[in-house]
Motif scaffolding. Structure first.
Motif, PDB file in Angstrom:
ATOM      1  N   ALA A  27     -24.674 -15.363   3.324  1.00 40.52           N
ATOM      2  CA  ALA A  27     -24.069 -16.560   2.731  1.00 40.52           C
ATOM      3  C   ALA A  27     -22.789 -16.200   1.985  1.00 40.52           C
ATOM      4  O   ALA A  27     -21.782 -16.907   2.068  1.00 40.52           O
ATOM      5  CB  ALA A  27     -25.067 -17.250   1.800  1.00 40.52           C
ATOM      6  N   GLY A  28     -22.827 -15.089   1.258  1.00 38.95           N
ATOM      7  CA  GLY A  28     -21.637 -14.632   0.537  1.00 38.95           C
ATOM      8  C   GLY A  28     -20.488 -14.312   1.483  1.00 38.95           C
ATOM      9  O   GLY A  28     -19.334 -14.667   1.231  1.00 38.95           O
ATOM     10  N   LEU A  29     -20.801 -13.632   2.564  1.00 38.93           N
ATOM     11  CA  LEU A  29     -19.773 -13.295   3.556  1.00 38.93           C
ATOM     12  C   LEU A  29     -19.186 -14.554   4.199  1.00 38.93           C
ATOM     13  O   LEU A  29     -17.978 -14.631   4.443  1.00 38.93           O
ATOM     14  CB  LEU A  29     -20.343 -12.354   4.619  1.00 38.93           C
ATOM     15  N   LEU A  30     -20.050 -15.535   4.456  1.00 40.96           N
ATOM     16  CA  LEU A  30     -19.566 -16.797   5.010  1.00 40.96           C
ATOM     17  C   LEU A  30     -18.620 -17.505   4.030  1.00 40.96           C
ATOM     18  O   LEU A  30     -17.572 -18.025   4.422  1.00 40.96           O
ATOM     19  CB  LEU A  30     -20.734 -17.718   5.371  1.00 40.96           C
ATOM     20  N   LEU A  31     -18.967 -17.521   2.761  1.00 39.92           N
ATOM     21  CA  LEU A  31     -18.111 -18.143   1.747  1.00 39.92           C
ATOM     22  C   LEU A  31     -16.778 -17.424   1.627  1.00 39.92           C
ATOM     23  O   LEU A  31     -15.717 -18.057   1.532  1.00 39.92           O
ATOM     24  CB  LEU A  31     -18.817 -18.184   0.389  1.00 39.92           C
ATOM     25  N   ILE A  32     -16.806 -16.106   1.627  1.00 42.51           N
ATOM     26  CA  ILE A  32     -15.563 -15.328   1.563  1.00 42.51           C
ATOM     27  C   ILE A  32     -14.720 -15.593   2.801  1.00 42.51           C
ATOM     28  O   ILE A  32     -13.506 -15.800   2.711  1.00 42.51           O
ATOM     29  CB  ILE A  32     -15.864 -13.825   1.397  1.00 42.51           C
ATOM     30  N   GLY A  33     -15.362 -15.600   3.953  1.00 40.97           N
ATOM     31  CA  GLY A  33     -14.640 -15.877   5.204  1.00 40.97           C
ATOM     32  C   GLY A  33     -13.989 -17.250   5.193  1.00 40.97           C
ATOM     33  O   GLY A  33     -12.840 -17.415   5.598  1.00 40.97           O
ATOM     34  N   TYR A  34     -14.718 -18.242   4.688  1.00 40.87           N
ATOM     35  CA  TYR A  34     -14.165 -19.598   4.594  1.00 40.87           C
ATOM     36  C   TYR A  34     -12.965 -19.620   3.642  1.00 40.87           C
ATOM     37  O   TYR A  34     -11.945 -20.233   3.936  1.00 40.87           O
ATOM     38  CB  TYR A  34     -15.236 -20.585   4.126  1.00 40.87           C
ATOM     39  N   GLY A  35     -13.091 -18.941   2.509  1.00 44.92           N
ATOM     40  CA  GLY A  35     -11.987 -18.891   1.539  1.00 44.92           C
ATOM     41  C   GLY A  35     -10.750 -18.248   2.133  1.00 44.92           C
ATOM     42  O   GLY A  35      -9.632 -18.749   1.978  1.00 44.92           O
ATOM     43  N   VAL A  36     -10.923 -17.146   2.838  1.00 43.25           N
ATOM     44  CA  VAL A  36      -9.798 -16.459   3.481  1.00 43.25           C
ATOM     45  C   VAL A  36      -9.172 -17.366   4.540  1.00 43.25           C
ATOM     46  O   VAL A  36      -7.946 -17.489   4.632  1.00 43.25           O
ATOM     47  CB  VAL A  36     -10.246 -15.109   4.091  1.00 43.25           C
ATOM     48  N   TRP A  37     -10.007 -18.012   5.333  1.00 48.74           N
ATOM     49  CA  TRP A  37      -9.491 -18.921   6.363  1.00 48.74           C
ATOM     50  C   TRP A  37      -8.671 -20.047   5.734  1.00 48.74           C
ATOM     51  O   TRP A  37      -7.607 -20.409   6.232  1.00 48.74           O
ATOM     52  CB  TRP A  37     -10.641 -19.503   7.185  1.00 48.74           C
ATOM     53  N   LYS A  38      -9.147 -20.628   4.617  1.00 52.02           N
ATOM     54  CA  LYS A  38      -8.417 -21.723   3.943  1.00 52.02           C
ATOM     55  C   LYS A  38      -7.057 -21.246   3.446  1.00 52.02           C
ATOM     56  O   LYS A  38      -6.053 -21.949   3.577  1.00 52.02           O
ATOM     57  CB  LYS A  38      -9.223 -22.281   2.763  1.00 52.02           C
ATOM     58  N   VAL A  39      -6.999 -20.061   2.870  1.00 55.98           N
ATOM     59  CA  VAL A  39      -5.728 -19.522   2.378  1.00 55.98           C
ATOM     60  C   VAL A  39      -4.752 -19.308   3.543  1.00 55.98           C
ATOM     61  O   VAL A  39      -3.593 -19.711   3.478  1.00 55.98           O
ATOM     62  CB  VAL A  39      -5.948 -18.209   1.590  1.00 55.98           C
TER      63      VAL A  39
END
Length: 193
Positions: free
Chosen positions: A12-24
Motif C-alpha cells: 500500500a505504501g509503495l502504491l501511494l508513493i507511486g501515485y504521488g510520483v506519477w502526479k508530480v
C-alpha cells in the motif's frame, strides 16, 4: 495472516508513493505543455505596433483552461504559464487567473493562484521590492512586490475585485511544507511599475 499484513502495508505504501510520483510528473508535463502554449499566445509583445496591441486587447477574451500568457519571476528564475481559471484542471497546467478578476490595463485587481508544491514552490523566497512580469498577447507588464501576508484559508477579504486601481495579487497555500490541505494562504501584493 500475521505475515501477510506487513506485506500488505508495504505494498500500500509503495502504491501511494507511486501515485504521488506519477502526479508530480503528470503536473510537470501539463505545466510544460501549457508554458509552450502560453509563450505562443503571448507572442513577442515588444515587437508589436501599438495598433496591433490595441486590436489584440480588444479581442482578448480567454476561454476556461486556455493558456493566455506567461508570469515571469526573475528572482527565482521562474517562467510560468498563466491559464484562465482556477479549477483543479486549470491549476495542474500552471498559474490560474481568477475568472472574475481583471487583466493588465483594465484598472482592477488581477488575481493569480497556484499550487505551493508546483508552480509557486519557491514564492516564499520572494521579498518586498522583487519584480514580477506578465506577458500577454497585447503587451508586457511589470510589477514590484509591495507586501506579503498570511491569512486563514477561509479569508475571502483578499479578493475584492475592486476596479479602482491596478493591483496584482498572487495566492497560494501555506505553510509551503505542509502535507495535505493547508490551513492558511500566502498572499503577495504587486504594484504596477
Amino acid at each position: 495472516m500475521k505475515k501477510a499484513f506487513p506485506l500488505f502495508i508495504i505494498a500500500a505504501g509503495l502504491l501511494l508513493i507511486g501515485y504521488g510520483v506519477w502526479k508530480v510528473v503528470d503536473t510537470n508535463q501539463k505545466t510544460a505543455e501549457a508554458l509552450e502554449e502560453a509563450k505562443l499566445a503571448a507572442g513577442h509583445p515588444k515587437t508589436q505596433k501599438n495598433k496591433e496591441k490595441d486590436a489584440q486587447k480588444a479581442s482578448f477574451k480567454p476561454k476556461a483552461g486556455e493558456a493566455v500568457g506567461v508570469l515571469e519571476i526573475p528572482k527565482i528564475n521562474a517562467e510560468l504559464p498563466i491559464v484562465e481559471g482556477t479549477d483543479a484542471d486549470d491549476l495542474e497546467k500552471g498559474v490560474g487567473h481568477y475568472k472574475e478578476s481583471y487583466y493588465p490595463n483594465e484598472n482592477g485587481q488581477i488575481v493569480l493562484s497556484g499550487h505551493r508544491d508546483t508552480v509557486f514552490r519557491r514564492t516564499g523566497e520572494l521579498k518586498k521590492g522583487d519584480q514580477l512580469k506578465i506577458l500577454l498577447p497585447y503587451g508586457s507588464f511589470q510589477y514590484k512586490i509591495e507586501k506579503m501576508k498570511i491569512v486563514d484559508k477561509n479569508d475571502t477579504s483578499i479578493i475584492t475585485l475592486q476596479h479602482k486601481k491596478e493591483e496584482l495579487i498572487l495566492t497560494t497555500c501555506y505553510p509551503f511544507s505542509y502535507i495535505g490541505n493547508a490551513p492558511k494562504r500566502y498572499i503577495i501584493y504587486g504594484k504596477r511599475i
